[in-house]
Design an enzyme around this catalytic site. Structure first.
Site, PDB file in Angstrom:
ATOM      1  N   PRO A 127       0.820  -1.211   0.000  1.00 30.03           N
ATOM      2  CA  PRO A 127       0.000   0.000   0.000  1.00 30.03           C
ATOM      3  C   PRO A 127       0.851   1.257   0.000  1.00 30.03           C
ATOM      4  O   PRO A 127       1.923   1.304   0.610  1.00 30.03           O
ATOM      5  CB  PRO A 127      -0.775  -0.113   1.319  1.00 30.03           C
ATOM      6  CG  PRO A 127       0.128  -0.901   2.207  1.00 30.03           C
ATOM      7  CD  PRO A 127       0.942  -1.813   1.328  1.00 30.03           C
TER       8      PRO A 127
ATOM      9  N   ARG B  56      -0.890   4.904  -1.083  1.00 33.40           N
ATOM     10  CA  ARG B  56      -1.861   5.972  -0.833  1.00 33.40           C
ATOM     11  C   ARG B  56      -2.569   5.834   0.513  1.00 33.40           C
ATOM     12  O   ARG B  56      -2.749   6.809   1.224  1.00 33.40           O
ATOM     13  CB  ARG B  56      -2.915   5.954  -1.943  1.00 33.40           C
ATOM     14  CG  ARG B  56      -3.925   7.081  -1.847  1.00 33.40           C
ATOM     15  CD  ARG B  56      -5.124   6.848  -2.778  1.00 33.40           C
ATOM     16  NE  ARG B  56      -4.763   6.333  -4.059  1.00 33.40           N
ATOM     17  CZ  ARG B  56      -4.581   7.074  -5.159  1.00 33.40           C
ATOM     18  NH1 ARG B  56      -4.748   8.373  -5.097  1.00 33.40           N
ATOM     19  NH2 ARG B  56      -4.265   6.505  -6.300  1.00 33.40           N
TER      20      ARG B  56
ATOM     21  N   ARG C 215      -2.755  16.057  -9.488  1.00 30.13           N
ATOM     22  CA  ARG C 215      -3.835  15.069  -9.531  1.00 30.13           C
ATOM     23  C   ARG C 215      -5.158  15.621 -10.087  1.00 30.13           C
ATOM     24  O   ARG C 215      -5.800  14.962 -10.894  1.00 30.13           O
ATOM     25  CB  ARG C 215      -4.066  14.443  -8.148  1.00 30.13           C
ATOM     26  CG  ARG C 215      -2.824  13.726  -7.587  1.00 30.13           C
ATOM     27  CD  ARG C 215      -3.131  12.819  -6.413  1.00 30.13           C
ATOM     28  NE  ARG C 215      -3.905  11.673  -6.813  1.00 30.13           N
ATOM     29  CZ  ARG C 215      -5.199  11.550  -6.656  1.00 30.13           C
ATOM     30  NH1 ARG C 215      -5.877  12.479  -6.022  1.00 30.13           N
ATOM     31  NH2 ARG C 215      -5.833  10.492  -7.104  1.00 30.13           N
TER      32      ARG C 215
ATOM     33  N   TYR D 266      -6.133  13.605 -13.387  1.00 30.11           N
ATOM     34  CA  TYR D 266      -7.175  12.576 -13.227  1.00 30.11           C
ATOM     35  C   TYR D 266      -8.553  13.168 -12.928  1.00 30.11           C
ATOM     36  O   TYR D 266      -9.477  12.423 -12.605  1.00 30.11           O
ATOM     37  CB  TYR D 266      -6.835  11.634 -12.059  1.00 30.11           C
ATOM     38  CG  TYR D 266      -5.407  11.163 -11.991  1.00 30.11           C
ATOM     39  CD1 TYR D 266      -4.889  10.314 -12.965  1.00 30.11           C
ATOM     40  CD2 TYR D 266      -4.582  11.543 -10.939  1.00 30.11           C
ATOM     41  CE1 TYR D 266      -3.588   9.868 -12.883  1.00 30.11           C
ATOM     42  CE2 TYR D 266      -3.273  11.105 -10.856  1.00 30.11           C
ATOM     43  CZ  TYR D 266      -2.779  10.259 -11.832  1.00 30.11           C
ATOM     44  OH  TYR D 266      -1.489   9.824 -11.754  1.00 30.11           O
TER      45      TYR D 266
ATOM     46  N   CYS E  55       0.162  28.810 -16.758  1.00 26.29           N
ATOM     47  CA  CYS E  55      -0.511  29.280 -17.976  1.00 26.29           C
ATOM     48  C   CYS E  55      -1.179  28.157 -18.749  1.00 26.29           C
ATOM     49  O   CYS E  55      -0.813  27.860 -19.891  1.00 26.29           O
ATOM     50  CB  CYS E  55       0.505  30.011 -18.848  1.00 26.29           C
ATOM     51  SG  CYS E  55       1.244  31.354 -17.927  1.00 26.29           S
ATOM     52  N   GLU E  56      -2.119  27.487 -18.107  1.00 28.60           N
ATOM     53  CA  GLU E  56      -2.933  26.457 -18.757  1.00 28.60           C
ATOM     54  C   GLU E  56      -4.282  26.454 -18.069  1.00 28.60           C
ATOM     55  O   GLU E  56      -4.342  26.526 -16.840  1.00 28.60           O
ATOM     56  CB  GLU E  56      -2.331  25.055 -18.532  1.00 28.60           C
ATOM     57  CG  GLU E  56      -1.042  24.818 -19.227  1.00 28.60           C
ATOM     58  CD  GLU E  56      -0.741  23.326 -19.379  1.00 28.60           C
ATOM     59  OE1 GLU E  56      -1.683  22.529 -19.517  1.00 28.60           O
ATOM     60  OE2 GLU E  56       0.444  22.999 -19.366  1.00 28.60           O
TER      61      GLU E  56
HETATM   62  N1  LLP Z   1       2.237  -1.712  -6.171  1.00 32.29           N
HETATM   63  C1  LLP Z   1       2.356  -1.449  -7.491  1.00 32.29           C
HETATM   64  C2  LLP Z   1       2.939  -2.460  -8.364  1.00 32.29           C
HETATM   65  C3  LLP Z   1       1.910  -0.217  -8.003  1.00 32.29           C
HETATM   66  O1  LLP Z   1       2.013   0.039  -9.306  1.00 32.29           O
HETATM   67  C4  LLP Z   1       1.330   0.741  -7.127  1.00 32.29           C
HETATM   68  C5  LLP Z   1       0.873   2.042  -7.624  1.00 32.29           C
HETATM   69  C6  LLP Z   1       1.254   0.420  -5.757  1.00 32.29           C
HETATM   70  C7  LLP Z   1       1.710  -0.806  -5.322  1.00 32.29           C
HETATM   71  C8  LLP Z   1       0.705   1.373  -4.746  1.00 32.29           C
HETATM   72  O2  LLP Z   1      -0.623   1.687  -4.996  1.00 32.29           O
HETATM   73  P1  LLP Z   1      -1.454   2.535  -3.917  1.00 32.29           P
HETATM   74  O3  LLP Z   1      -1.625   1.684  -2.695  1.00 32.29           O
HETATM   75  O4  LLP Z   1      -0.701   3.761  -3.614  1.00 32.29           O
HETATM   76  O5  LLP Z   1      -2.747   2.815  -4.598  1.00 32.29           O
HETATM   77  N2  LLP Z   1      -0.457   8.794  -9.421  1.00 32.29           N
HETATM   78  C9  LLP Z   1      -1.708   8.092  -9.235  1.00 32.29           C
HETATM   79  C10 LLP Z   1      -1.516   6.732  -8.605  1.00 32.29           C
HETATM   80  C11 LLP Z   1      -0.568   5.839  -9.359  1.00 32.29           C
HETATM   81  C12 LLP Z   1      -0.367   4.484  -8.725  1.00 32.29           C
HETATM   82  C13 LLP Z   1       0.694   3.705  -9.404  1.00 32.29           C
HETATM   83  N3  LLP Z   1       0.960   2.412  -8.843  1.00 32.29           N
HETATM   84  C14 LLP Z   1      -2.642   8.974  -8.418  1.00 32.29           C
HETATM   85  O6  LLP Z   1      -2.270  10.092  -8.066  1.00 32.29           O
HETATM   86  O7  LLP Z   1      -3.761   8.598  -8.156  1.00 32.29           O
END
Ligand code: LLP
Length: 464
Positions: free
Chosen positions: A301, A303, A339, A343, A371-372
């Site tokens: 994890p 996020r 973000r 997204y 500037c966007e």
């Molecule tokens: N493991 C792998 C193989 C991953 O690719 C990722 C995230 C994680 C773990 C961790 O995922 P989490 O628990 O954080 O959801 N920039 C995007 C999120 C990109 C996530 C990429 N991979 C955003 O701001 O929502």
């Protein structure tokens, strides 16, 4: 037309959680006599001392959230390890805090591996993931003896075996399976569909695992999966882990060694007050699908641990009344927190002065100075009048915030502060202009710049 005459925008504004609801849902935020505080440190004090924009993290929230996950896994009776996905936030102070709690790391680059090691995480507690690890990265990970490398293709398996054999070592690998399960999240952060670049089709898993076991530089230890990020329902996990269990059974039936299952990350957080699975409910799914196999469970994890624990503190540069919209222009921008632009993500916005919470609300677009038109944090957000100098907190910015920053528009990277109880400390200096430009060079044929000649058509003249 006034924005208030637009029913869609009005409805969107009214569906938002109010300021008090946002505060109540985030235990590390508090209202003090001096306004909104992270733990016991008023944000006004941080803004005055360190300027804006500034990332502010609650150490208590990070440790509390890590412990909540670890406890839920333990209470479910799982032999599980948490490998913090450092891509969410690689601040040295945050990784160190988590390392002290016993976290391992999930890294996706040489840079992240080095930060993890520097923060005190043992090499054996590092999982190296990623769809395109370079030869150099694989070589240094092997030299460091990382605990596990997640392999994402037959091509990578061959490359890794070659490198490991040449070094006279063996790589402990998990094969990452693409389960072709829809995580039900934003298309840009869905990773477990067949059309995504990640992992190996499950139909190829056993053949490739068998092949891996025959390679001189490889020791297969398990299977891995990661279906996506900001997953807010347990159903896709249940489907993916069910498949993982079935594949683990096939590996065993083929007489191949297997000791662990890496279940990825992705657990979502309630940015907008939405229902998300609790750690206990997530642990129950792990238990139900994988608990009876006698295999070690790894989760990755990012996020969930750090997202809610951080805010981006920003100051209002000015408020501008457009023809149809009110714009609140902040000194933070898409280069700091991308973000919303990337997204369409929703982040709570709290004025740090509670008196503003009692003022009349009306829709406003909260934007940055870049500037966007995409440099927009929120559209039609119900906010009070917010004039020059007002300070706001953009909530839940602890994950995929500062790590995704850039210096677009030649804006230096923001400072970062960590709060613990009544104290705060800078954990990253605001980038200086000089640091931002370090490494810039002129090609020799342009020579050093001379001061421009006086006159209306002043242009720099190269010196020969
Ligand atoms: N493991 C792998 C193989 C991953 O690719 C990722 C995230 C994680 C773990 C961790 O995922 P989490 O628990 O954080 O959801 N920039 C995007 C999120 C990109 C996530 C990429 N991979 C955003 O701001 O929502």
């Amino acid at each position: 037309m006034s924005p208030l005459d637009d029913p869609a925008r009005e409805a969107a504004a009214s569906a938002e959680p109010g300021f008090r609801a946002m505060l109540a849902a985030r235990p590390h935020l508090a209202l003090t006599e001096d306004g909104l505080a992270v733990e016991a440190v008023p944000l006004a004090r941080i803004a005055a001392a360190h300027g804006t924009p500034t990332w502010v993290y609650s150490a208590a929230a990070i440790t509390h959230r890590y412990r909540a996950l670890a406890d839920a896994l333990g209470e479910a009776g799982l032999e599980a390890r948490i490998h913090y996905a450092m891509k969410a936030n690689d601040a040295e102070a945050i990784v160190t805090l988590l390392a002290r709690q016993g976290a391992g790391a999930d890294v996706v680059s040489e840079g992240e591996r080095r930060i993890a090691r520097h923060a005190g995480i043992a090499a054996r507690d590092i999982v190296f993931s990623g769809v395109g690890k370079s030869e150099g990265e694989l070589r240094s990970a092997l030299a460091d003896q990382v605990g596990q490398i997640n392999v994402e293709s037959a091509e990578e398996l061959g490359m890794l075996s070659g490198i490991a054999s040449a070094m006279g070592v063996k790589a402990r690998i998990a094969l990452r399976i693409n389960p072709d399960v829809d995580a039900g999240t934003h298309a840009k952060i869905t990773t477990g569909l067949a059309e995504n670049k990640f992992g190996i089709p499950s139909a190829d898993a056993i053949a490739l695992y068998t092949h891996a076991a025959s390679l001189p530089g490889i020791v297969p230890v398990g299977l891995a999966m990661h279906i996506g990020s900001q997953v807010t329902s347990l159903a896709p996990y249940r489907a993916a882990y069910g498949l993982l269990a079935a594949l683990a059974g096939e590996v065993r039936a083929a007489g191949l060694p297997i000791t662990l299952l890496d279940c990825g990350g992705g657990l979502g957080i309630p940015y907008r007050g939405e229902e998300v699975p609790s750690p206990a409910a997530f642990a129950a799914v792990l238990k139900e699908t994988l608990g009876g196999l006698g295999l070690k469970i790894v989760i990755e994890p990012g996020r969930w641990i750090v997202g809610p624990a951080g805010i981006l503190l920003a100051r209002v540069v000015l408020q501008k009344q457009g023809e149809a919209r009110r714009f609140v222009i902040l000194d933070a921008a898409m280069n700091d927190l991308i973000r919303p632009s990337l997204y369409g993500a929703w982040h709570g916005i709290l004025p740090i002065t509670p008196a503003r919470w009692r003022a009349a609300l009306s829709p406003a677009d909260v934007v940055g100075p870049v500037c966007e038109s995409g440099d927009t944090f929120a559209t039609g957000r119900a906010l009070p009048d917010l004039g020059h100098g007002e300070i706001v907190a953009l909530l839940d910015a602890g994950a995929y915030g500062s790590v995704m920053s850039s210096t677009y528009n030649a804006r230096p990277l923001a400072a970062a502060v960590m709060v613990s109880g009544t104290v705060d400390a800078v954990i990253r200096d605001r980038q200086s202009f000089e640091a931002m430009r370090a490494g810039e060079r002129l090609p020799p044929w342009l020579g050093p710049l001379l001061p421009p000649p006086a006159g209306p058509l002043a242009v720099p003249v190269p010196r020969r």
